[in-house]
Design an enzyme around this catalytic site. Structure first.
Site, PDB file in Angstrom:
ATOM      1  N   GLY A 116      -5.111  -1.390  -4.825  1.00 24.23           N
ATOM      2  CA  GLY A 116      -3.673  -2.405  -4.882  1.00 24.23           C
ATOM      3  C   GLY A 116      -3.795  -2.749  -3.533  1.00 24.23           C
ATOM      4  O   GLY A 116      -3.940  -2.349  -2.045  1.00 24.23           O
ATOM      5  N   CYS A 117      -2.976  -3.575  -3.082  1.00 23.42           N
ATOM      6  CA  CYS A 117      -2.303  -4.093  -2.039  1.00 23.42           C
ATOM      7  C   CYS A 117      -1.538  -5.667  -2.341  1.00 23.42           C
ATOM      8  O   CYS A 117      -1.153  -6.040  -2.971  1.00 23.42           O
ATOM      9  CB  CYS A 117      -3.298  -4.505  -0.728  1.00 23.42           C
ATOM     10  SG  CYS A 117      -2.751  -5.576   0.149  1.00 23.42           S
TER      11      CYS A 117
END
Length: 281
Positions: A116-117
């Protein structure tokens, strides 16, 4: 014990043969572990990002990521053309308006290996620290509603129950009734999937709140604010930058939310604790 074949049980988990030691005894058993694979985002045929994620609810992921990252502003501006899954990973083929695709050319990616980011592709501090439009919501809940949502979230995590290795994000109405839950190995991904699910279901996110089984980082607060979710409650702590962002964006940010206990870090007017100001809680 690597290199052994795995048997898919559901997209979010696989079975592995392991050696378990417990109470002075050892045995070879079948164990459920969380699935994780690279998921490639392709906009208008052009590769854009690769995220490490749980291979479930990928259409929700495509929409939620695109909205929370500001790639599109409205669900109708995006169409998921194909979700291609294969042994090593998955590929999302997404169509967006040409002007949005052109804007993506200005953003660079370096995401390999992340679960994720939340600040993906920004090339300056100013871009990362942008503040979304201030949230305007009359939402007000009480601590019982928050506790009710937390209990329901715990009960609606099938992958976590099997593996103990994923995060969850849920959205509840003002009474604390959880309407949607999404899970993923990445906390950002779980929230993105929830945002996408809300958009696909045409739910007015301003009429409820989100609960997450993680800390409240800056990225998590940004995604909630971008999705117009007025209250974000995390079971762990927030960061100082997340609190600052929440304060500026009009987001009620809650940490250490467990049972009827919590800490409110910003915009406390949306949570009725049932005690007078200054009274020990």
């Amino acid at each position: 014990m690597t290199g052994q074949p795995s048997t898919p049980v559901r997209p979010g988990s696989v079975v592995r043969t392991v050696r378990r030691h417990r109470g002075g005894r050892s045995a070879t058993v079948q164990d459920m572990v969380a699935a994780e694979m690279p998921v490639a985002f392709n906009y208008n045929g052009v590769p854009f990002a690769v995220m490490m994620a749980t291979p479930e609810d990928l259409e929700d992921f495509a929409l939620g990521f695109s909205l929370s990252e500001g790639i599109v502003d409205h669900p109708q501006d995006l169409r998921v053309v194909a979700v291609d899954t294969f042994l090593e990973g998955a590929s999302l083929q997404i169509e967006i308006p040409p002007e949005r695709a052109a804007a993506l050319d200005q953003r660079r990616r370096n995401l390999d290996g992340r679960s994720g980011c939340g600040v993906c592709g920004n090339e300056s501090i100013e871009a990362v620290l942008r503040v979304p439009p201030v949230l305007q919501s009359a939402l007000r809940i009480d601590v019982d509603a928050l506790a009710r949502a937390l209990d329901a979230l715990h009960a609606r995590q099938p992958i976590a129950a099997q593996t103990g290795a994923v995060h969850a994000a849920g959205w509840a109405d003002a009474q604390g009734m959880v309407q949607l839950v999404r899970e993923d190995v990445g906390r950002h991904n779980a929230l993105d999937k929830l945002i996408g699910a809300l958009a696909r279901a045409r739910v007015d996110a301003t009429q409820g709140f989100a609960v997450v089984t993680s800390r409240a980082s800056y990225e998590m607060a940004m995604k909630a604010a971008q999705a117009r979710i007025p209250l974000l409650a995390a079971i762990s702590a927030p960061t100082a930058l997340a609190i600052s962002l929440a304060d500026s964006a009009g987001l009620t940010l809650i940490g250490f939310a467990r049972d009827h206990d919590c800490v409110v870090y910003s915009h406390p007017q949306r949570l009725d604790l049932g005690v007078a100001v200054g009274e020990p809680a």
